[in-house]
Scaffold this motif. Structure first.
Motif, PDB file in Angstrom:
ATOM      1  N   MET A  81       0.807 -37.040  -0.237  1.00 16.03           N
ATOM      2  CA  MET A  81       0.418 -35.923   0.635  1.00 16.03           C
ATOM      3  C   MET A  81       1.633 -35.090   1.029  1.00 16.03           C
ATOM      4  N   LEU A  82       2.708 -35.756   1.382  1.00 14.29           N
ATOM      5  CA  LEU A  82       3.906 -35.047   1.825  1.00 14.29           C
ATOM      6  C   LEU A  82       4.560 -34.275   0.683  1.00 14.29           C
ATOM      7  N   ASN A  83       4.545 -34.854  -0.512  1.00 11.49           N
ATOM      8  CA  ASN A  83       5.158 -34.204  -1.673  1.00 11.49           C
ATOM      9  C   ASN A  83       4.205 -33.285  -2.415  1.00 11.49           C
ATOM     10  N   ASN A  84       2.919 -33.390  -2.104  1.00 11.10           N
ATOM     11  CA  ASN A  84       1.884 -32.622  -2.801  1.00 11.10           C
ATOM     12  C   ASN A  84       2.006 -32.817  -4.318  1.00 11.10           C
ATOM     13  N   GLU A  85       2.103 -34.093  -4.707  1.00  8.16           N
ATOM     14  CA  GLU A  85       2.250 -34.465  -6.108  1.00  8.16           C
ATOM     15  C   GLU A  85       1.231 -35.530  -6.482  1.00  8.16           C
ATOM     16  N   PHE A  86       1.093 -35.751  -7.790  1.00  9.42           N
ATOM     17  CA  PHE A  86       0.262 -36.848  -8.270  1.00  9.42           C
ATOM     18  C   PHE A  86       0.903 -38.163  -7.863  1.00  9.42           C
ATOM     19  N   SER A  87       0.113 -39.212  -7.798  1.00 10.26           N
ATOM     20  CA  SER A  87       0.623 -40.523  -7.407  1.00 10.26           C
ATOM     21  C   SER A  87       1.561 -41.072  -8.474  1.00 10.26           C
ATOM     22  N   PHE A  88       2.601 -41.739  -8.041  1.00  9.42           N
ATOM     23  CA  PHE A  88       3.535 -42.354  -8.973  1.00  9.42           C
ATOM     24  C   PHE A  88       3.180 -43.811  -9.234  1.00  9.42           C
ATOM     25  N   ALA A  89       2.293 -44.387  -8.397  1.00  9.47           N
ATOM     26  CA  ALA A  89       1.906 -45.791  -8.524  1.00  9.47           C
ATOM     27  C   ALA A  89       0.415 -45.935  -8.244  1.00  9.47           C
ATOM     28  N   ALA A  90      -0.109 -47.099  -8.543  1.00 14.02           N
ATOM     29  CA  ALA A  90      -1.503 -47.420  -8.245  1.00 14.02           C
ATOM     30  C   ALA A  90      -1.541 -48.374  -7.053  1.00 14.02           C
TER      31      ALA A  90
END
Length: 191
Positions: A81-90
């Motif tokens: 949310m803070l980076n407004n990016e896709f998740s790097f992990a599951a």
């Protein structure tokens, strides 16, 4: 080993008048459900109310590397949310869970308009950084036997809650090394 953040959970639960059900939704999650999929869009932040989840990276060779285990009060999805990016992990439920979920819009609104909420989020992020540094430092400077002994002291039911497969992934070792070390600890009376 299983990270918890009861201070944050207690804060959310104690302030339900400030954070009503229209703002914070409670959900039941089944064992094995992925709260977050690696390399996917995250639309909500989840605060674990009950249960245990694992956070892991799926590797190109088909293996998983477990970064952390999360318990009550831990938050997942906030970094995305803070980076407004896709998740790097599951993030996957290891046990049945209940989570308190905040949508992206509500989470960002609370961060910008509620300094008390914002302060709690900053503290939980700082806690995650500190925990990772401490964990990696300990595992790099201690033997596997010492690491497992500490883990078993901290969590006596470790082997009932966390599978050997997940322990191997978490510690970055082979199953053979784990079994040999557990056998040694049993012979020494630690298990």
């Amino acid at each position: 080993m299983i990270r918890t953040n009861t201070a944050f959970l207690d804060f959310i639960l104690a302030n339900q008048d400030r954070y009503p059900k229209s703002l914070v939704q409670e959900l039941s999650i089944e064992k094995g459900h992925k709260l977050i999929r690696q390399r996917s869009l995250v639309n909500a932040v989840s605060i674990i109310n009950e249960g245990i989840a694992k956070c892991y990276l799926y590797q190109d060779d088909g293996t998983d590397f477990i970064l952390e285990f999360f318990g009550p009060g831990e938050v997942v999805g906030e970094i995305e949310m803070l980076n407004n990016e896709f998740s790097f992990a599951a993030v996957e439920a290891l046990t049945p869970m209940t989570v308190l979920r905040l949508t992206r819009d509500r989470f960002i609104e609370l961060l910008t308009k509620d300094p008390v909420f914002n302060n709690h989020v900053l503290k939980l992020l700082a806690g995650k950084v500190k925990y990772k540094a401490t964990r990696f430092s300990f595992t790099q400077t201690h033997t596997l036997e010492q690491t497992l002994t500490k883990m078993l002291e901290d969590m006596p039911d470790l082997l009932e809650v966390i599978s050997k497969k997940d322990l191997v992934s978490y510690l970055g070792i082979t199953k053979r090394s784990l079994n040999r070390t557990l056998k040694n600890l049993k012979e020494q009376g630690y298990i």
